[in-house]
Write an enzyme that holds these catalytic residues in place. Structure first.
Site, PDB file in Angstrom:
ATOM      1  N   ASN A 287      -5.560  -4.543  -5.649  1.00 19.90           N
ATOM      2  CA  ASN A 287      -6.763  -3.976  -6.453  1.00 19.90           C
ATOM      3  C   ASN A 287      -6.285  -2.644  -6.847  1.00 19.90           C
ATOM      4  O   ASN A 287      -6.982  -2.378  -8.071  1.00 19.90           O
ATOM      5  CB  ASN A 287      -8.079  -3.950  -5.562  1.00 19.90           C
TER       6      ASN A 287
ATOM      7  N   HIS B 262      -2.381  -9.860  -1.446  1.00 21.43           N
ATOM      8  CA  HIS B 262      -2.627  -8.457  -1.109  1.00 21.43           C
ATOM      9  C   HIS B 262      -3.886  -8.646  -0.129  1.00 21.43           C
ATOM     10  O   HIS B 262      -4.056  -7.521   0.782  1.00 21.43           O
ATOM     11  CB  HIS B 262      -3.204  -7.669  -2.468  1.00 21.43           C
TER      12      HIS B 262
ATOM     13  N   TYR C  64      -0.798   4.097  -6.454  1.00 21.38           N
ATOM     14  CA  TYR C  64      -2.254   4.685  -6.191  1.00 21.38           C
ATOM     15  C   TYR C  64      -2.727   5.743  -7.307  1.00 21.38           C
ATOM     16  O   TYR C  64      -1.760   6.357  -7.833  1.00 21.38           O
ATOM     17  CB  TYR C  64      -2.546   5.329  -4.722  1.00 21.38           C
TER      18      TYR C  64
ATOM     19  N   ASP D 172      -0.901  -2.889  -4.198  1.00 19.56           N
ATOM     20  CA  ASP D 172      -1.369  -1.450  -4.250  1.00 19.56           C
ATOM     21  C   ASP D 172       0.059  -0.587  -4.154  1.00 19.56           C
ATOM     22  O   ASP D 172       0.374   0.221  -3.404  1.00 19.56           O
ATOM     23  CB  ASP D 172      -2.200  -0.877  -2.870  1.00 19.56           C
TER      24      ASP D 172
ATOM     25  N   HIS E  50     -12.265  -4.281   6.423  1.00 22.99           N
ATOM     26  CA  HIS E  50     -12.890  -5.095   5.214  1.00 22.99           C
ATOM     27  C   HIS E  50     -13.265  -6.545   5.574  1.00 22.99           C
ATOM     28  O   HIS E  50     -13.655  -7.024   4.498  1.00 22.99           O
ATOM     29  CB  HIS E  50     -11.335  -5.164   4.346  1.00 22.99           C
TER      30      HIS E  50
ATOM     31  N   ASP F 162       0.880  -1.177  -0.060  1.00 22.20           N
ATOM     32  CA  ASP F 162      -0.089  -0.079   0.140  1.00 22.20           C
ATOM     33  C   ASP F 162       0.962   1.194   0.057  1.00 22.20           C
ATOM     34  O   ASP F 162       0.619   1.993   0.973  1.00 22.20           O
ATOM     35  CB  ASP F 162      -1.080  -0.007   1.131  1.00 22.20           C
TER      36      ASP F 162
END
Ligand SMILES: *[C@@H]1O[C@H](CO)[C@@H](O)[C@H](O)[C@H]1NC(C)=O
Ligand SMILES: *[C@@H]1O[C@H](CO)[C@@H](O)[C@H](O)[C@H]1NC(C)=O
Ligand SMILES: *[C@@H]1O[C@H](CO)[C@@H](O)[C@H](O)[C@H]1NC(C)=O
Ligand SMILES: *[C@@H]1O[C@H](CO)[C@@H](O)[C@H](O)[C@H]1NC(C)=O
Length: 254
Positions: A113, A205, A78, A75, A214, A42
């Site tokens: 994602n 991930h 971004y 990720d 989540h 991330d």
């Protein structure tokens, strides 16, 4: 968004029925057999969201540990990955941020994602490695073999039906989903079975189970979990927001 590291300790090795189809990268440990790795997920925010601060600390810890490589759990860029292999965002998020000497090692990378809402194929394109040779997202799923540990990098985004049903995602080379997942799970199962490494570390991930925002991932619980459980005695999940984890195998053993 989230990362999963499942550490799988082989209780008993099953006999090898088939050769794994997943690409294997050989990354031998240091000559005395030790291996030090950083894992981060991330992150690609053009330095914002404290990315630069984390990168500086990774540089220091990486120096102290003498790391062999970095694992990225996705990720990477971004909000929507990169558009192509010459997208300036790539250098702004990666090359220009992780400048410390200790981080000039291979980075073994899976997609998250957010990478899939851009040009997901560009991250595996050899042309990206001409821009920065560290960036080793050599396939959507692959294995890093380091003798003491085998790292199984698994592409988890296609499992999510809510992503799959959305037109935002780049499913080239993935669709049809059922075949992709079936092949991936079989290859993973075969590879875990033949692996003789004392440590088998599965990297993806998304979490299988999570108590955080989540929640659990039904698709991963149904499809991925049984394969991991077949040879697992210990596992853990971590939530990550531009978070960096040093993996010390001796520490885990205790
Ligand atoms: C950066 O980290 C500080 C704490 O060190 C925090 O207060 C701040 O909200 C973070 N900034 C962003 C944009 O996440
Ligand atoms: C690559 O993507 C960037 C950013 O979207 C764009 O400006 C550039 O024109 C694209 N280059 C090519 C060769 O398509
Ligand atoms: C996605 O689509 C499939 C079939 O088209 C459907 O069965 C499923 O319920 C949908 N799932 C979500 C989360 O939208
Ligand atoms: C999530 O998964 C864990 C482990 O399988 C389970 O104990 C828990 O009840 C699940 N949570 C929900 C909300 O389904």
């Amino acid at each position: 968004m989230i990362l999963l590291l499942a550490v799988v300790v082989a209780a008993a090795l099953r006999l090898a029925p088939a050769v794994a189809e997943l690409t294997v990268v050989e990354h031998p440990p240091k000559t005395e057999g030790s291996l030090n790795v950083l894992a981060v997920g991330d992150w690609g925010r053009r330095g914002q969201f404290n990315q630069t601060l984390v990168a500086e600390q990774m540089g220091l810890v990486g120096e102290k540990l003498g790391i062999d490589f970095v694992i990225s759990t996705g990720d990477n860029i971004y909000d929507d990955g990169i558009a192509n292999t010459s997208d300036p965002l790539f250098k702004e998020c990666f090359t220009n941020i992780y400048t410390a000497q200790s981080l000039q090692t291979p980075w073994y990378i899976v997609l998250g994602n957010h990478d899939y809402t851009g040009n997901a194929l560009a991250q595996q394109d050899p042309a990206i490695r001409e821009v920065d040779s560290r960036y080793l997202s050599i396939a959507k799923s692959f294995i890093v073999n380091s003798d003491v540990a085998d790292f199984f990098l698994v592409d988890t985004s296609p499992f999510y039906l809510k992503y799959w049903n959305s037109t935002k995602y780049d499913w080239r080379n993935v669709a049809p989903r059922d075949t992709y997942i079936e092949t991936l799970l079989k290859d993973l199962d075969d590879a875990l079975t033949v692996s003789e490494a004392p440590w088998k570390i599965v990297v993806g991930h998304h979490p299988i189970s999570s108590a955080c925002e989540h929640g659990n991932t039904t698709e991963l619980q149904q499809l991925l979990r049984p394969i991991l459980e077949a040879c697992m005695t210990l596992s853990y999940c971590l939530l990550s927001f531009n978070f960096c984890l040093p993996i010390d195998l001796d520490e885990l053993r205790n």
